[in-house]
Design a protein around this motif. Structure first.
Motif, PDB file in Angstrom:
ATOM      1  N   LYS A 181      34.773  36.186 -93.231  1.00  0.00           N
ATOM      2  CA  LYS A 181      34.620  36.447 -91.794  1.00  0.00           C
ATOM      3  C   LYS A 181      33.398  35.726 -91.214  1.00  0.00           C
ATOM      4  O   LYS A 181      33.468  35.102 -90.152  1.00  0.00           O
ATOM      5  CB  LYS A 181      34.516  37.952 -91.543  1.00  0.00           C
ATOM      6  CG  LYS A 181      35.836  38.690 -91.723  1.00  0.00           C
ATOM      7  CD  LYS A 181      35.709  40.163 -91.346  1.00  0.00           C
ATOM      8  CE  LYS A 181      37.061  40.858 -91.401  1.00  0.00           C
ATOM      9  NZ  LYS A 181      36.982  42.284 -91.001  1.00  0.00           N
ATOM     10  N   GLY A 196      45.140  41.787 -95.309  1.00  0.00           N
ATOM     11  CA  GLY A 196      45.303  42.804 -94.278  1.00  0.00           C
ATOM     12  C   GLY A 196      44.068  42.976 -93.413  1.00  0.00           C
ATOM     13  O   GLY A 196      43.897  44.001 -92.755  1.00  0.00           O
ATOM     14  N   GLU A 197      43.210  41.950 -93.388  1.00  0.00           N
ATOM     15  CA  GLU A 197      41.985  41.985 -92.588  1.00  0.00           C
ATOM     16  C   GLU A 197      42.178  41.172 -91.310  1.00  0.00           C
ATOM     17  O   GLU A 197      42.979  40.243 -91.263  1.00  0.00           O
ATOM     18  CB  GLU A 197      40.810  41.396 -93.384  1.00  0.00           C
ATOM     19  CG  GLU A 197      40.487  42.131 -94.672  1.00  0.00           C
ATOM     20  CD  GLU A 197      39.739  43.432 -94.437  1.00  0.00           C
ATOM     21  OE1 GLU A 197      39.251  43.629 -93.304  1.00  0.00           O
ATOM     22  OE2 GLU A 197      39.624  44.217 -95.388  1.00  0.00           O
ATOM     23  N   LYS A 198      41.403  41.499 -90.285  1.00  0.00           N
ATOM     24  CA  LYS A 198      41.483  40.760 -89.029  1.00  0.00           C
ATOM     25  C   LYS A 198      40.672  39.471 -89.115  1.00  0.00           C
ATOM     26  O   LYS A 198      39.544  39.473 -89.610  1.00  0.00           O
ATOM     27  CB  LYS A 198      40.952  41.614 -87.869  1.00  0.00           C
ATOM     28  CG  LYS A 198      41.860  42.761 -87.487  1.00  0.00           C
ATOM     29  CD  LYS A 198      41.315  43.497 -86.259  1.00  0.00           C
ATOM     30  CE  LYS A 198      42.238  44.621 -85.831  1.00  0.00           C
ATOM     31  NZ  LYS A 198      41.721  45.336 -84.642  1.00  0.00           N
ATOM     32  N   VAL A 199      41.261  38.390 -88.623  1.00  0.00           N
ATOM     33  CA  VAL A 199      40.533  37.121 -88.530  1.00  0.00           C
ATOM     34  C   VAL A 199      39.619  37.206 -87.313  1.00  0.00           C
ATOM     35  O   VAL A 199      40.059  37.633 -86.240  1.00  0.00           O
ATOM     36  CB  VAL A 199      41.516  35.941 -88.378  1.00  0.00           C
ATOM     37  CG1 VAL A 199      40.763  34.624 -88.192  1.00  0.00           C
ATOM     38  CG2 VAL A 199      42.447  35.861 -89.579  1.00  0.00           C
ATOM     39  N   LEU A 259      42.127  36.228 -95.250  1.00  0.00           N
ATOM     40  CA  LEU A 259      41.935  37.482 -94.523  1.00  0.00           C
ATOM     41  C   LEU A 259      43.278  38.099 -94.128  1.00  0.00           C
ATOM     42  O   LEU A 259      43.485  39.309 -94.249  1.00  0.00           O
ATOM     43  CB  LEU A 259      41.068  37.254 -93.286  1.00  0.00           C
ATOM     44  CG  LEU A 259      39.587  36.933 -93.562  1.00  0.00           C
ATOM     45  CD1 LEU A 259      38.888  36.525 -92.269  1.00  0.00           C
ATOM     46  CD2 LEU A 259      38.880  38.127 -94.189  1.00  0.00           C
ATOM     47  N   THR A 260      44.184  37.263 -93.654  1.00  0.00           N
ATOM     48  CA  THR A 260      45.507  37.743 -93.261  1.00  0.00           C
ATOM     49  C   THR A 260      46.241  38.346 -94.457  1.00  0.00           C
ATOM     50  O   THR A 260      46.847  39.419 -94.363  1.00  0.00           O
ATOM     51  CB  THR A 260      46.332  36.604 -92.650  1.00  0.00           C
ATOM     52  OG1 THR A 260      45.658  36.100 -91.488  1.00  0.00           O
ATOM     53  CG2 THR A 260      47.720  37.092 -92.246  1.00  0.00           C
ATOM     54  N   SER A 261      46.167  37.677 -95.603  1.00  0.00           N
ATOM     55  CA  SER A 261      46.856  38.163 -96.801  1.00  0.00           C
ATOM     56  C   SER A 261      46.242  39.460 -97.317  1.00  0.00           C
ATOM     57  O   SER A 261      46.917  40.250 -97.979  1.00  0.00           O
ATOM     58  CB  SER A 261      46.821  37.099 -97.906  1.00  0.00           C
ATOM     59  OG  SER A 261      45.516  36.946 -98.435  1.00  0.00           O
ATOM     60  N   SER A 312      40.987  31.997 -93.068  1.00  0.00           N
ATOM     61  CA  SER A 312      41.810  32.827 -92.179  1.00  0.00           C
ATOM     62  C   SER A 312      43.056  33.312 -92.910  1.00  0.00           C
ATOM     63  O   SER A 312      43.483  34.462 -92.753  1.00  0.00           O
ATOM     64  CB  SER A 312      42.202  32.034 -90.929  1.00  0.00           C
ATOM     65  OG  SER A 312      41.065  31.672 -90.166  1.00  0.00           O
ATOM     66  N   GLY A 313      43.631  32.437 -93.720  1.00  0.00           N
ATOM     67  CA  GLY A 313      44.803  32.805 -94.516  1.00  0.00           C
ATOM     68  C   GLY A 313      44.494  33.897 -95.519  1.00  0.00           C
ATOM     69  O   GLY A 313      45.295  34.817 -95.725  1.00  0.00           O
TER      70      GLY A 313
END
Length: 204
Positions: free
Chosen positions: A59, A110-113, A106-108, A103-104
């Motif tokens: 992040k 379950g976190e917000k980018v 974080l998405t995987s 970013s990928g």
């Protein structure tokens, strides 16, 4: 006829024994699979699980990289040195893909980018080391020529030092192998660029 019946009987017995063995094996494996999958960690195809340090690194480094890319984007029109322009292009080319990679992750997970802060002020992550303030970015945006070159290089050296500090923390505390690997790459690449920029500034 007798020999044929014996053969058929032996075949039936063999098939029955095989089915029984497979049934027992399946029961045993079912228990093992439940035991091995119950932890929910370390299942990501050989990369290992992730932890809070990996999330924080991703992040903060996304925001850190975004500001570096923004700074580099100014060089095309405002720098006078071809070396500065070339370095800025190199920085942008390296850090844009890394932003996408993190970013990928974080998405995987379950976190917000982190939201892009373009047009909402430049102090995008003041807690991250090496980040420029609104005032710093305002000065850089107004500079041009040799003044811009000097300001850009000095600011980017400090920016890179902050990124290296963040990367060292990730290497020490992180768990996710791709993240700690990216951190190692950041240390190597940005240390070399700091040396290059100091030479351009006439510093040893």
């Amino acid at each position: 006829m007798t020999a044929q019946r014996r053969f058929v009987r032996r075949t039936v017995l063999a098939v029955t024994a095989s089915v029984a063995a497979l049934t027992l094996a399946a029961c045993g494996n079912d228990g093992d699979s439940k035991a091995s999958s119950g932890t929910g960690t370390g299942t990501e195809t050989g990369t290992g699980g992730h932890n809070a340090a990996d999330v924080s690194f991703s992040k903060e480094m996304i925001q850190h990289h975004r500001q570096a890319v923004e700074m580099a984007g100014l060089a095309a029109d405002q720098a006078s040195s071809t070396q500065v322009k070339s370095l800025a292009t190199k920085i942008k080319g390296a850090q844009d893909p890394e932003i996408m990679t993190m970013s990928g992750w974080l998405t995987s997970w379950g976190e917000k980018v982190p939201q892009a802060m373009s047009g909402m002020g430049h102090d995008m992550s003041s807690s991250a080391p090496g980040m420029m303030s609104d005032a710093d970015m305002g000065k850089l945006e107004k500079a041009s020529g040799t003044e811009f070159d000097s300001m850009f290089l000095n600011m980017m050296v400090e920016h890179h030092k902050g990124a290296i500090d963040m990367a060292k923390t990730e290497k020490a505390d992180g768990k996710y192998k791709p993240a700690t690997g990216l951190a190692a790459d950041v240390i190597t690449a940005q240390s070399a660029e700091i040396t290059q920029m100091n030479k351009m500034l006439g510093k040893s």
